[in-house]
Design an enzyme around this catalytic site. Sequence first.
Site, PDB file in Angstrom:
ATOM      1  N   GLU A 167       0.827  -1.198   0.000  1.00 25.54           N
ATOM      2  CA  GLU A 167       0.000   0.000   0.000  1.00 25.54           C
ATOM      3  C   GLU A 167       0.865   1.253   0.000  1.00 25.54           C
ATOM      4  O   GLU A 167       0.601   2.208  -0.741  1.00 25.54           O
ATOM      5  CB  GLU A 167      -0.898  -0.010   1.225  1.00 25.54           C
ATOM      6  CG  GLU A 167      -1.768   1.213   1.399  1.00 25.54           C
ATOM      7  CD  GLU A 167      -2.511   1.147   2.719  1.00 25.54           C
ATOM      8  OE1 GLU A 167      -3.704   0.846   2.684  1.00 25.54           O
ATOM      9  OE2 GLU A 167      -1.884   1.367   3.773  1.00 25.54           O
ATOM     10  N   ASP A 197      -5.123  -3.367  -2.617  1.00 28.12           N
ATOM     11  CA  ASP A 197      -5.000  -1.917  -2.503  1.00 28.12           C
ATOM     12  C   ASP A 197      -3.676  -1.416  -3.074  1.00 28.12           C
ATOM     13  O   ASP A 197      -3.641  -0.472  -3.869  1.00 28.12           O
ATOM     14  CB  ASP A 197      -5.176  -1.453  -1.048  1.00 28.12           C
ATOM     15  CG  ASP A 197      -4.336  -2.232  -0.053  1.00 28.12           C
ATOM     16  OD1 ASP A 197      -3.531  -3.090  -0.462  1.00 28.12           O
ATOM     17  OD2 ASP A 197      -4.502  -1.981   1.165  1.00 28.12           O
TER      18      ASP A 197
END
Length: 548
Positions: A231, A292
């Site tokens: 991320e 993500d």
Amino acid sequence: MRRRSVSLLGLAGLLALPLTVLPQAQAADSLVSTGKAVTASSVETSAFGPGLAVDGSAATRWASLEGVDPQWIRIDLGANHTISRVKLNWEDAYGKTYRIQTSADGSTWSDVYSTTAGDGATDDLTVSGSGRYVRMYGTGRGTAYGYSLWEFEVYGAPTGTGGGGGTAVPFGSHLKPYAAGMLKPSGSQATLDQKVVEYYNKWKSAFVRQNCGNGWYQIISPDADHPYVAEAQGYGMVVAATMAGADPDAKKIFDGLVKWKIDHPSAINPNLLAAEQDVNCRSVNGGDGATDGDMDVAYGLLLADKQWGSAGTYNYKDLALKHIAAIKKDELNPTTKLLKLGDWSSSGDQYYYISRTSDWMVDHFRAFRTASGDTTWDAVRTAHQTQISRLQSTYASGTGLLPDFVVDTNTTPKPAPGQVLEDPNDGAYWWNACRTPWRIADDAVTSGDATSLAAARKINSWIKTKTGGDPNKIAIGYKLNGTQISAGSEAAFFAPFAVAAMTDSGSQAWLDALWNKMLATPVDTSSYFSASIQLQVMITASGNHWVP
């Protein structure tokens, strides 16, 4: 007021010129810098932003920090120009030793003038050069204060060759306007841009690293389970590509992050990024991918392709298309068209029909569709937008809030009933879903899409009313009915609401309050999460987010 020139023409030389030459030269000598994007190494206070040096007013000025060398102010002309004249209207704080430099890419600079004997007032300089960027680079102050210019004027003409192979959409150029009617925080555009640059520089100092050698750059994540998580790398790639033009090292940082991605492939699909690395920069915890991070990695690669092209060390476009295809293959549920949690979830396991709402990046889906030509991404975008609207109306009709996780995506999607992956608040607006106002509104402001606008405005209306227009009252987490979970103030929770506020014409004061709250909040060096979210929100709020 003094006028001086780099090339001094003697009187005899002037008399030798045909009378028609001088008027023709003056006619071609156009002022090309007024109102252009401008950045500076520092500002004394927010009242002296760099944009005030190109606003056409001799009553406003840029001023740098006092007592610090070197300092610079740089104008982006938007395209390559021949530069014939530079005029510096100094305030009392002038440069004694400085250079005028030009650049095609905002990274490599050429001197077109230098002096060690500046004495202030007005320097009207005849120069010969070319470039998209022009800067005053001061290394010696004439006073104990800083550097300050009432006006910084550049004269010349466009060459028609664009950015000279440099950055296509430099930060602060605003070449990708938002949909009609979107708000920005009050104040000059140049001041907004400068505030983002200042925050970015602090974020970069806190989190951008070159650990373990090997040509890698990485974003460190002190508040995560491991020192490096996908991320954070995704955030870093998007930010680096977006800040190109403001940071001359942007491409170098981006390429180091690309090398990190290539050298840390997911154990499930090598075209994706392994989600976690330890202090020795080795992938751990199975080495699989997280949706993500992969979404932002692919998006960052698309930004890089548009910024710098793909003919350099890395073929950004090819890497992006492979990453997008890998997301489709292993991180997208083919039945529901909703994103899975990662490439590690497969048919039959308990996580296969769970999705994380903060991964629902609608503008990314649009970019994937444009780059790949694959119409699947249209269906994916529609599926996620449909669920956003449905979840809001069914489970959060009064707030518009989304839960961290949605379960039963194959039947009737609903908020997680309790802890399904991370926390007992998995079904609440908590540490994942806090990003959703930003993600939803990023699409709203750039595309003007009616569904995204409606979703963002619903959230904005609730939080503005809930807090009475005071961003200091934004709590850490809410149940979907609006009940506060935890007290305190955290950028990851208050900053994203600023992008939602941009979508509502009646929320200027609210947006300004949120912006000022961000400006008053220092970079939390212990939290890449909050700092990275606030930085990206500031990029959008200032008008600098764009979709490749």
